[in-house]
Motif scaffolding. Structure first.
Motif, PDB file in Angstrom:
ATOM      1  N   ARG A 156      -6.867  33.730  55.391  1.00  0.00           N
ATOM      2  CA  ARG A 156      -7.011  32.493  54.615  1.00  0.00           C
ATOM      3  C   ARG A 156      -8.471  32.038  54.505  1.00  0.00           C
ATOM      4  NH1 ARG A 156      -2.655  31.742  58.184  1.00  0.00           N
ATOM      5  NH2 ARG A 156      -0.620  31.484  57.170  1.00  0.00           N
ATOM      6  N   TYR A 157      -9.398  32.796  55.113  1.00  0.00           N
ATOM      7  CA  TYR A 157     -10.779  32.327  55.189  1.00  0.00           C
ATOM      8  C   TYR A 157     -11.465  32.306  53.826  1.00  0.00           C
ATOM      9  CZ  TYR A 157     -15.527  31.666  56.933  1.00  0.00           C
ATOM     10  OH  TYR A 157     -16.790  31.180  57.175  1.00  0.00           O
ATOM     11  N   GLU A 158     -11.250  33.336  53.005  1.00  0.00           N
ATOM     12  CA  GLU A 158     -11.874  33.361  51.686  1.00  0.00           C
ATOM     13  C   GLU A 158     -11.403  32.180  50.844  1.00  0.00           C
ATOM     14  OE1 GLU A 158     -14.248  35.270  50.549  1.00  0.00           O
ATOM     15  OE2 GLU A 158     -14.380  36.531  52.353  1.00  0.00           O
ATOM     16  N   ARG A 159     -10.120  31.885  50.907  1.00  0.00           N
ATOM     17  CA  ARG A 159      -9.594  30.716  50.180  1.00  0.00           C
ATOM     18  C   ARG A 159     -10.211  29.434  50.715  1.00  0.00           C
ATOM     19  NH1 ARG A 159      -3.580  31.763  51.491  1.00  0.00           N
ATOM     20  NH2 ARG A 159      -3.501  29.504  51.124  1.00  0.00           N
ATOM     21  N   TYR A 160     -10.379  29.375  52.036  1.00  0.00           N
ATOM     22  CA  TYR A 160     -11.006  28.198  52.649  1.00  0.00           C
ATOM     23  C   TYR A 160     -12.415  27.989  52.102  1.00  0.00           C
ATOM     24  CZ  TYR A 160     -13.688  25.624  56.144  1.00  0.00           C
ATOM     25  OH  TYR A 160     -14.544  24.740  56.763  1.00  0.00           O
ATOM     26  N   LEU A 161     -13.190  29.062  51.991  1.00  0.00           N
ATOM     27  CA  LEU A 161     -14.557  28.958  51.481  1.00  0.00           C
ATOM     28  C   LEU A 161     -14.584  28.436  50.048  1.00  0.00           C
ATOM     29  CD1 LEU A 161     -16.115  32.275  52.870  1.00  0.00           C
ATOM     30  CD2 LEU A 161     -16.435  29.948  53.760  1.00  0.00           C
ATOM     31  N   GLN A 162     -13.499  28.673  49.312  1.00  0.00           N
ATOM     32  CA  GLN A 162     -13.399  28.211  47.926  1.00  0.00           C
ATOM     33  C   GLN A 162     -12.798  26.808  47.821  1.00  0.00           C
ATOM     34  OE1 GLN A 162     -14.815  30.035  45.504  1.00  0.00           O
ATOM     35  NE2 GLN A 162     -15.377  31.472  47.154  1.00  0.00           N
ATOM     36  N   GLY A 163     -12.483  26.205  48.965  1.00  0.00           N
ATOM     37  CA  GLY A 163     -11.964  24.842  48.965  1.00  0.00           C
ATOM     38  C   GLY A 163     -10.460  24.733  49.066  1.00  0.00           C
ATOM     39  N   ASP A 164      -9.765  25.864  49.141  1.00  0.00           N
ATOM     40  CA  ASP A 164      -8.311  25.867  49.321  1.00  0.00           C
ATOM     41  C   ASP A 164      -8.029  25.883  50.825  1.00  0.00           C
ATOM     42  OD1 ASP A 164      -5.599  26.204  49.324  1.00  0.00           O
ATOM     43  OD2 ASP A 164      -5.602  28.149  48.300  1.00  0.00           O
ATOM     44  N   ILE A 165      -7.739  24.727  51.382  1.00  0.00           N
ATOM     45  CA  ILE A 165      -7.714  24.568  52.842  1.00  0.00           C
ATOM     46  C   ILE A 165      -6.290  24.626  53.368  1.00  0.00           C
ATOM     47  CG2 ILE A 165      -8.350  23.070  54.769  1.00  0.00           C
ATOM     48  CD1 ILE A 165     -10.520  21.881  52.938  1.00  0.00           C
ATOM     49  N   ALA A 166      -5.974  25.722  54.038  1.00  0.00           N
ATOM     50  CA  ALA A 166      -4.677  25.869  54.696  1.00  0.00           C
ATOM     51  C   ALA A 166      -4.660  25.041  55.977  1.00  0.00           C
ATOM     52  CB  ALA A 166      -4.426  27.341  55.019  1.00  0.00           C
ATOM     53  N   PRO A 167      -3.467  24.729  56.515  1.00  0.00           N
ATOM     54  CA  PRO A 167      -3.398  23.956  57.760  1.00  0.00           C
ATOM     55  C   PRO A 167      -4.235  24.542  58.892  1.00  0.00           C
ATOM     56  CG  PRO A 167      -1.241  24.061  56.765  1.00  0.00           C
ATOM     57  CD  PRO A 167      -2.125  24.957  55.941  1.00  0.00           C
ATOM     58  N   ALA A 168      -4.343  25.871  58.965  1.00  0.00           N
ATOM     59  CA  ALA A 168      -5.111  26.502  60.039  1.00  0.00           C
ATOM     60  C   ALA A 168      -6.595  26.180  59.968  1.00  0.00           C
ATOM     61  CB  ALA A 168      -4.911  28.016  60.003  1.00  0.00           C
ATOM     62  N   PHE A 169      -7.066  25.663  58.815  1.00  0.00           N
ATOM     63  CA  PHE A 169      -8.471  25.282  58.651  1.00  0.00           C
ATOM     64  C   PHE A 169      -8.627  23.790  58.381  1.00  0.00           C
ATOM     65  CE2 PHE A 169      -8.790  29.844  57.848  1.00  0.00           C
ATOM     66  CZ  PHE A 169      -9.940  30.168  58.565  1.00  0.00           C
ATOM     67  N   ASN A 170      -7.591  23.033  58.660  1.00  0.00           N
ATOM     68  CA  ASN A 170      -7.626  21.586  58.430  1.00  0.00           C
ATOM     69  C   ASN A 170      -7.716  20.867  59.770  1.00  0.00           C
ATOM     70  OD1 ASN A 170      -7.142  18.880  57.821  1.00  0.00           O
ATOM     71  ND2 ASN A 170      -5.691  19.365  56.200  1.00  0.00           N
ATOM     72  N   PRO A 171      -8.871  20.273  60.106  1.00  0.00           N
ATOM     73  CA  PRO A 171      -9.002  19.612  61.410  1.00  0.00           C
ATOM     74  C   PRO A 171      -8.053  18.428  61.579  1.00  0.00           C
ATOM     75  CG  PRO A 171     -10.900  19.125  60.008  1.00  0.00           C
ATOM     76  CD  PRO A 171     -10.109  20.180  59.309  1.00  0.00           C
ATOM     77  N   GLU A 172      -7.661  17.790  60.483  1.00  0.00           N
ATOM     78  CA  GLU A 172      -6.741  16.660  60.574  1.00  0.00           C
ATOM     79  C   GLU A 172      -5.339  17.097  60.976  1.00  0.00           C
ATOM     80  OE1 GLU A 172      -6.858  14.502  56.938  1.00  0.00           O
ATOM     81  OE2 GLU A 172      -8.959  13.908  57.163  1.00  0.00           O
ATOM     82  N   LEU A 173      -5.023  18.379  60.760  1.00  0.00           N
ATOM     83  CA  LEU A 173      -3.719  18.925  61.146  1.00  0.00           C
ATOM     84  C   LEU A 173      -3.794  19.718  62.449  1.00  0.00           C
ATOM     85  CD1 LEU A 173      -2.370  20.134  57.673  1.00  0.00           C
ATOM     86  CD2 LEU A 173      -1.984  17.943  58.826  1.00  0.00           C
ATOM     87  N   GLY A 174      -4.961  19.672  63.109  1.00  0.00           N
ATOM     88  CA  GLY A 174      -5.114  20.393  64.375  1.00  0.00           C
ATOM     89  C   GLY A 174      -5.482  21.841  64.209  1.00  0.00           C
ATOM     90  N   GLY A 175      -6.064  22.201  63.040  1.00  0.00           N
ATOM     91  CA  GLY A 175      -6.467  23.572  62.817  1.00  0.00           C
ATOM     92  C   GLY A 175      -7.776  23.910  63.503  1.00  0.00           C
TER      93      GLY A 175
END
Length: 315
Positions: A156-175
């Motif tokens: 999911r890291y490439e999507r994260y870099l593009q602004g598509d933030i999965a729960p695993a990369f969302n600090p508000e969800l404990g990622g």
């Protein structure tokens, strides 16, 4: 033992597969989803699960499961576990236990006051390979250094870099890497050596503040342990424990703890004591046995480890 599955994500799906194919004596009574009923219905149909719930309160009232297994996003663990304990349900909650140490203490207090079973699902601590290493430490002691590295480039890291933030990369969800991967390393170190006298976390942060990788250093009177985890890069994963009389190495990911190599007196020996194909089976069989044997003292020991790890994670 009867269990209800709370969640439909990757780990919940993996647990369902393991319970249906490998674990013995555990029956799935129902599955719950708060946002993806279609996936829950599909999982139920594929795995002969009789009931699907979208109302958690209704499940807690109607379902006859002995345990609920909470496999939701990290920041939901406390709320769902608390509701289950309030409904007199035994609970298995995925790692990390909770979002704060105070939440962990409150859940522990509730379980103890009600005489309920409360487990955190941390796979390596329940493997025979882990017990082998723990029993072998005295043979290579004194131990001075331990290293753990669990690094996997996230899909999911490439999507994260593009602004598509999965729960695993969302600090508000404990990622983040600490909660997702490094929690395994820290559980192993605490499980082997107990509570450190000090610890410090050094992290690399992404564009939204989440820790994409980092190193936790745990200090003991005569031992230093480093715990590395990364979701933004890869490396061979391993655990290495160095003593004056030898060393122990686990050349697998921390969550698998799939092989043990021990060097002592100039001789290297390899061990594989884990008995199941799935890395998840030993822990669920442990939970079942402890509950069936009414071994509340053993459950308390696991809870104390969870509380100690929470102190380290949240300090």
């Amino acid at each position: 033992m009867k269990i209800s599955i709370i969640g439909t994500g990757m780990i919940a799906t993996e647990v369902i597969k393991m319970l249906k194919n490998e674990a013995k004596g555990i029956e799935i009574t129902s599955i719950f989803s708060h946002s993806n009923k279609e996936k829950a219905l599909t999982l139920a149909k594929e795995n002969d699960i009789d009931h699907v719930y979208t109302d958690y309160a209704q499940l807690l009232k109607e379902d006859d499961a002995d345990f609920v297994y909470i496999a939701l996003v990290n920041n939901a663990h406390y709320t769902y576990a608390r509701q289950a304990l309030e409904a007199q349900r035994n609970v298995i909650v995925e790692k990390p236990f909770t979002s704060t140490l105070e939440e962990a203490k409150l859940l522990t207090q509730m379980a103890r006051e009600r005489g309920l079973y409360l487990f955190e699902a941390v796979t390596p601590l329940h493997t025979p390979n882990f017990q082998l290493v723990k029993q072998s430490l005295k043979r290579i002691a004194p131990i001075h250094f331990a290293q753990c590295n669990f690094s996997q480039y996230s899909s999911r890291y490439e999507r994260y870099l593009q602004g598509d933030i999965a729960p695993a990369f969302n600090p508000e969800l404990g990622g983040g890497a600490l909660n997702d991967l490094n929690v395994y390393n820290i559980n192993i170190i605490v499980g082997l050596f107990g509570e450190p006298i000090a610890n410090q976390y050094f992290a690399n942060h992404g564009h939204n503040g989440v820790d994409t990788s980092g190193i936790m250093v745990l200090t003991y009177p005569n031992l230093t342990a480093s715990c590395v985890a990364a979701k933004d890069s890869s490396s061979p994963s391993f655990i290495l424990i160095q003593g004056e009389k030898g060393w122990a190495r686990i050349p697998t990911t921390a969550n698998e703890f799939g092989k043990v190599e021990i060097m002592e007196q100039g001789k290297l020996t390899s061990y594989q004591r884990n008995a199941y194909e799935s890395r998840l089976t030993h822990e669920f069989m442990d939970f079942k046995d402890i509950w069936e044997w009414k071994d509340y003292k053993r459950m308390e020991e696991w809870l104390e480890t969870s509380l100690t790890v929470m102190k380290v994670l949240r300090s």
